[in-house]
Design an enzyme around this catalytic site. Sequence first.
Site, PDB file in Angstrom:
ATOM      1  N   LEU A  10       0.841  -1.191   0.000  1.00 13.59           N
ATOM      2  CA  LEU A  10       0.000   0.000   0.000  1.00 13.59           C
ATOM      3  C   LEU A  10       0.882   1.249   0.000  1.00 13.59           C
ATOM      4  O   LEU A  10       1.710   1.426   0.896  1.00 13.59           O
ATOM      5  CB  LEU A  10      -0.924   0.014   1.223  1.00 13.59           C
ATOM      6  CG  LEU A  10      -1.821  -1.213   1.400  1.00 13.59           C
ATOM      7  CD1 LEU A  10      -2.824  -0.975   2.520  1.00 13.59           C
ATOM      8  CD2 LEU A  10      -2.551  -1.555   0.102  1.00 13.59           C
ATOM      9  N   ARG A  17       2.035  15.078   6.221  1.00 15.28           N
ATOM     10  CA  ARG A  17       2.905  15.578   7.290  1.00 15.28           C
ATOM     11  C   ARG A  17       4.393  15.619   6.908  1.00 15.28           C
ATOM     12  O   ARG A  17       5.223  16.073   7.682  1.00 15.28           O
ATOM     13  CB  ARG A  17       2.702  14.735   8.557  1.00 15.28           C
ATOM     14  CG  ARG A  17       1.400  15.079   9.266  1.00 15.28           C
ATOM     15  CD  ARG A  17       1.444  14.620  10.689  1.00 15.28           C
ATOM     16  NE  ARG A  17       1.142  13.196  10.803  1.00 15.28           N
ATOM     17  CZ  ARG A  17       1.644  12.408  11.748  1.00 15.28           C
ATOM     18  NH1 ARG A  17       2.511  12.871  12.620  1.00 15.28           N
ATOM     19  NH2 ARG A  17       1.306  11.143  11.788  1.00 15.28           N
ATOM     20  N   GLN A  75      -5.159   3.747  -7.044  1.00 10.99           N
ATOM     21  CA  GLN A  75      -6.313   3.961  -6.161  1.00 10.99           C
ATOM     22  C   GLN A  75      -6.640   5.450  -6.163  1.00 10.99           C
ATOM     23  O   GLN A  75      -5.886   6.267  -5.671  1.00 10.99           O
ATOM     24  CB  GLN A  75      -5.987   3.501  -4.729  1.00 10.99           C
ATOM     25  CG  GLN A  75      -7.176   3.635  -3.786  1.00 10.99           C
ATOM     26  CD  GLN A  75      -6.772   3.648  -2.320  1.00 10.99           C
ATOM     27  OE1 GLN A  75      -5.613   3.861  -1.987  1.00 10.99           O
ATOM     28  NE2 GLN A  75      -7.731   3.413  -1.449  1.00 10.99           N
ATOM     29  N   ASN A 378      57.019   9.999 -11.026  1.00 13.08           N
ATOM     30  CA  ASN A 378      56.815  11.047 -10.029  1.00 13.08           C
ATOM     31  C   ASN A 378      56.257  12.286 -10.725  1.00 13.08           C
ATOM     32  O   ASN A 378      56.869  12.817 -11.646  1.00 13.08           O
ATOM     33  CB  ASN A 378      58.127  11.381  -9.323  1.00 13.08           C
ATOM     34  CG  ASN A 378      57.872  12.281  -8.125  1.00 13.08           C
ATOM     35  OD1 ASN A 378      57.496  11.825  -7.047  1.00 13.08           O
ATOM     36  ND2 ASN A 378      58.022  13.576  -8.339  1.00 13.08           N
ATOM     37  N   ASN A 387      43.509  18.269 -20.731  1.00  7.87           N
ATOM     38  CA  ASN A 387      42.882  17.174 -21.477  1.00  7.87           C
ATOM     39  C   ASN A 387      41.740  17.641 -22.360  1.00  7.87           C
ATOM     40  O   ASN A 387      41.238  16.886 -23.167  1.00  7.87           O
ATOM     41  CB  ASN A 387      42.379  16.100 -20.505  1.00  7.87           C
ATOM     42  CG  ASN A 387      41.340  16.637 -19.538  1.00  7.87           C
ATOM     43  OD1 ASN A 387      41.395  17.797 -19.147  1.00  7.87           O
ATOM     44  ND2 ASN A 387      40.399  15.797 -19.174  1.00  7.87           N
ATOM     45  N   TYR A 388      41.327  18.891 -22.218  1.00 12.64           N
ATOM     46  CA  TYR A 388      40.097  19.355 -22.863  1.00 12.64           C
ATOM     47  C   TYR A 388      40.404  20.557 -23.734  1.00 12.64           C
ATOM     48  O   TYR A 388      40.977  21.546 -23.265  1.00 12.64           O
ATOM     49  CB  TYR A 388      39.098  19.733 -21.765  1.00 12.64           C
ATOM     50  CG  TYR A 388      37.723  20.110 -22.240  1.00 12.64           C
ATOM     51  CD1 TYR A 388      37.029  19.299 -23.143  1.00 12.64           C
ATOM     52  CD2 TYR A 388      37.102  21.257 -21.775  1.00 12.64           C
ATOM     53  CE1 TYR A 388      35.755  19.649 -23.561  1.00 12.64           C
ATOM     54  CE2 TYR A 388      35.828  21.606 -22.185  1.00 12.64           C
ATOM     55  CZ  TYR A 388      35.157  20.803 -23.079  1.00 12.64           C
ATOM     56  OH  TYR A 388      33.894  21.145 -23.487  1.00 12.64           O
TER      57      TYR A 388
HETATM   58  C1  UD1 Z   1      -3.722   1.659   9.596  1.00 13.14           C
HETATM   59  C2  UD1 Z   1      -4.596   0.577  10.191  1.00 13.14           C
HETATM   60  C3  UD1 Z   1      -4.379   0.539  11.709  1.00 13.14           C
HETATM   61  C4  UD1 Z   1      -2.910   0.300  11.999  1.00 13.14           C
HETATM   62  C5  UD1 Z   1      -2.063   1.361  11.313  1.00 13.14           C
HETATM   63  C6  UD1 Z   1      -0.604   1.032  11.452  1.00 13.14           C
HETATM   64  C7  UD1 Z   1      -6.630   0.402   8.876  1.00 13.14           C
HETATM   65  C8  UD1 Z   1      -8.027   0.813   8.737  1.00 13.14           C
HETATM   66  N1  UD1 Z   1      -5.969   0.892   9.897  1.00 13.14           N
HETATM   67  O1  UD1 Z   1      -4.070   2.900  10.147  1.00 13.14           O
HETATM   68  O2  UD1 Z   1      -5.159  -0.479  12.289  1.00 13.14           O
HETATM   69  O3  UD1 Z   1      -2.681   0.340  13.397  1.00 13.14           O
HETATM   70  O4  UD1 Z   1      -2.358   1.386   9.916  1.00 13.14           O
HETATM   71  O5  UD1 Z   1       0.141   2.130  11.014  1.00 13.14           O
HETATM   72  O6  UD1 Z   1      -6.132  -0.376   8.066  1.00 13.14           O
HETATM   73  N2  UD1 Z   1      -3.151   3.724   2.251  1.00 13.14           N
HETATM   74  C9  UD1 Z   1      -3.514   3.618   0.937  1.00 13.14           C
HETATM   75  N3  UD1 Z   1      -4.751   4.004   0.551  1.00 13.14           N
HETATM   76  C10 UD1 Z   1      -5.661   4.494   1.434  1.00 13.14           C
HETATM   77  C11 UD1 Z   1      -5.286   4.597   2.786  1.00 13.14           C
HETATM   78  C12 UD1 Z   1      -4.015   4.199   3.167  1.00 13.14           C
HETATM   79  O7  UD1 Z   1      -2.725   3.188   0.097  1.00 13.14           O
HETATM   80  O8  UD1 Z   1      -6.773   4.820   1.007  1.00 13.14           O
HETATM   81  C13 UD1 Z   1      -1.803   3.294   2.643  1.00 13.14           C
HETATM   82  C14 UD1 Z   1      -0.973   4.433   3.190  1.00 13.14           C
HETATM   83  O9  UD1 Z   1      -0.202   5.017   2.155  1.00 13.14           O
HETATM   84  C15 UD1 Z   1      -0.094   3.724   4.204  1.00 13.14           C
HETATM   85  C16 UD1 Z   1      -0.968   2.586   4.690  1.00 13.14           C
HETATM   86  O10 UD1 Z   1      -1.937   2.387   3.707  1.00 13.14           O
HETATM   87  O11 UD1 Z   1       1.044   3.164   3.611  1.00 13.14           O
HETATM   88  C17 UD1 Z   1      -1.607   2.889   6.024  1.00 13.14           C
HETATM   89  O12 UD1 Z   1      -2.334   4.074   5.946  1.00 13.14           O
HETATM   90  P1  UD1 Z   1      -2.438   5.069   7.165  1.00 13.14           P
HETATM   91  O13 UD1 Z   1      -3.388   6.128   6.835  1.00 13.14           O
HETATM   92  O14 UD1 Z   1      -1.085   5.450   7.623  1.00 13.14           O
HETATM   93  O15 UD1 Z   1      -3.004   4.075   8.286  1.00 13.14           O
HETATM   94  P2  UD1 Z   1      -4.169   4.266   9.287  1.00 13.14           P
HETATM   95  O16 UD1 Z   1      -5.472   4.254   8.575  1.00 13.14           O
HETATM   96  O17 UD1 Z   1      -3.830   5.376  10.169  1.00 13.14           O
END
Ligand code: UD1
Length: 456
Positions: A10, A17, A75, A378, A387-388
Amino acid sequence: MASKLSIIILAAGLGKRMHSSLPKVLHALAGKPLLSHVLDLAKKLSPDQICVVIGHGGERVKEIVNDASLTWVTQEPQLGTGHAVLQAQPYLDQEGSTLILYGDVPLVSLASLEQLINSAQGKTCGILTAVVDDPFGYGRIIRDENTNAISGIVEQKDTNQTQQSIREINTGIMVIPNACLHSWLPKLKDNNAQQEYYLTDIVKMAVGQNVAVVSTQAVHDWEILGVNSRVQLAELERIYQNNYANKLLEKGVMLYDPARIDIRGELRCGTDVEIDVNCIFEGTVILGDHVKVKANSILKDVTVSEKTAILPFSHIEDAKIGANCRIGPYSRIRPETQLTDNVHIGNFVEVKKSQIASGSKVNHLSYIGDTAIGNNVNIGAGTITCNYDGAYKHQTIIEDNVFIGSDTQLVAPVKVSYGSTIGAGSTITKDTPENELTLSRAKQISISGWKRPSKT
Ligand code: UD1
Ligand code: CA
């Protein structure tokens, strides 16, 4: 791996942030994008396929990672982790299991993933959990009071007060049988505090259908840490570097201070290698037995043979350095340079695309570019190979046993033949004969009676 394995990474999140125009998963840890760390790890599991779910800055991610073996899934918009996995569902086999990884969790170890996959046995759901001091922000693992089996995951924003005190959290890394994903993903709902499709809701579905949910924990606490901000990225960088430094120490490398070394790539060391503080190693660097790298040196894609000393503030890139050489302090060795054994390169010397054979010395303030230097040559202080010509680069050849006096310009293409001596201050534009003294120098004159101007 017994059954088929797919991996979904993912990586669609915005990374707000980070306060950066660069997609989060492209930010570098140890000189390499976060996502590439996760990909390298994923490949070690020899999966049947790897899908990467991209969204924010997806085109850039694809372009920079540039790996045709991957299945890229977009996505758009990003409606949660469940929604992200749903986008990859069409690519999943009916059989086998899928491992979910996060593109922004780069330090997880192969051992922890293997443990997780083995525990799920291709039949059950496996979740990598962790017990942390401060669970705020994480999904909490809910366990059945009687059996202690996992019965659900509650996201931070959906927790009640009792759930908030649970310190076992979901790391996000999980393995799920494909048959389950095919049946459950389309049924995920967004009726929660964030109106997102939570992947974590599959736990409830598993419980409802008597599919077991097992958990394992990471081998090290830091493996589960993710990057949401530059502060966290900096923390992970320190963890990574500290781990690498400890690995070197354990193999017998002498680090003057393990907190002051940066390795952005791979550093392979022989026995009794010494590395002083503030050195940076990039790409692949190989140091032979008894090599010393003194303070503040930067080496990128370099091989150094045994007993060579790299003295402070040297910068070496894409070069091969022989045995018993002495480089620096303040030497710059540029790409495609090859030094044989017992070569000395001293302060403020730049060498580019040149070969220097055994026992030869360029000790002070010189530029050697596109040059082949023989044995026991030496090169005097301040010697420059020109060179250029403004359009093309030309070769300089300096044969064995040549002595070049200080402040000489060698205008390429030119050959300084075997045993030649060049008088100091010469500009050499023609090939020199063997074993003779060649010099080009205006005759020294003195003007008697000349008076220096003075103020009246
Ligand atoms: C998620 C988990 C939570 C876990 C936490 C660990 C869910 C609902 N929650 O939280 O239980 O403790 O991770 O860090 O799964 N991402 C996508 N598409 C989206 C949303 C997220 O690709 O629509 C990816 C983000 O880029 C990231 C990862 O998924 O790499 C996690 O997303 P993030 O928003 O950080 O996690 P939380 O929802 O806070
Ligand atoms: Ca996160």
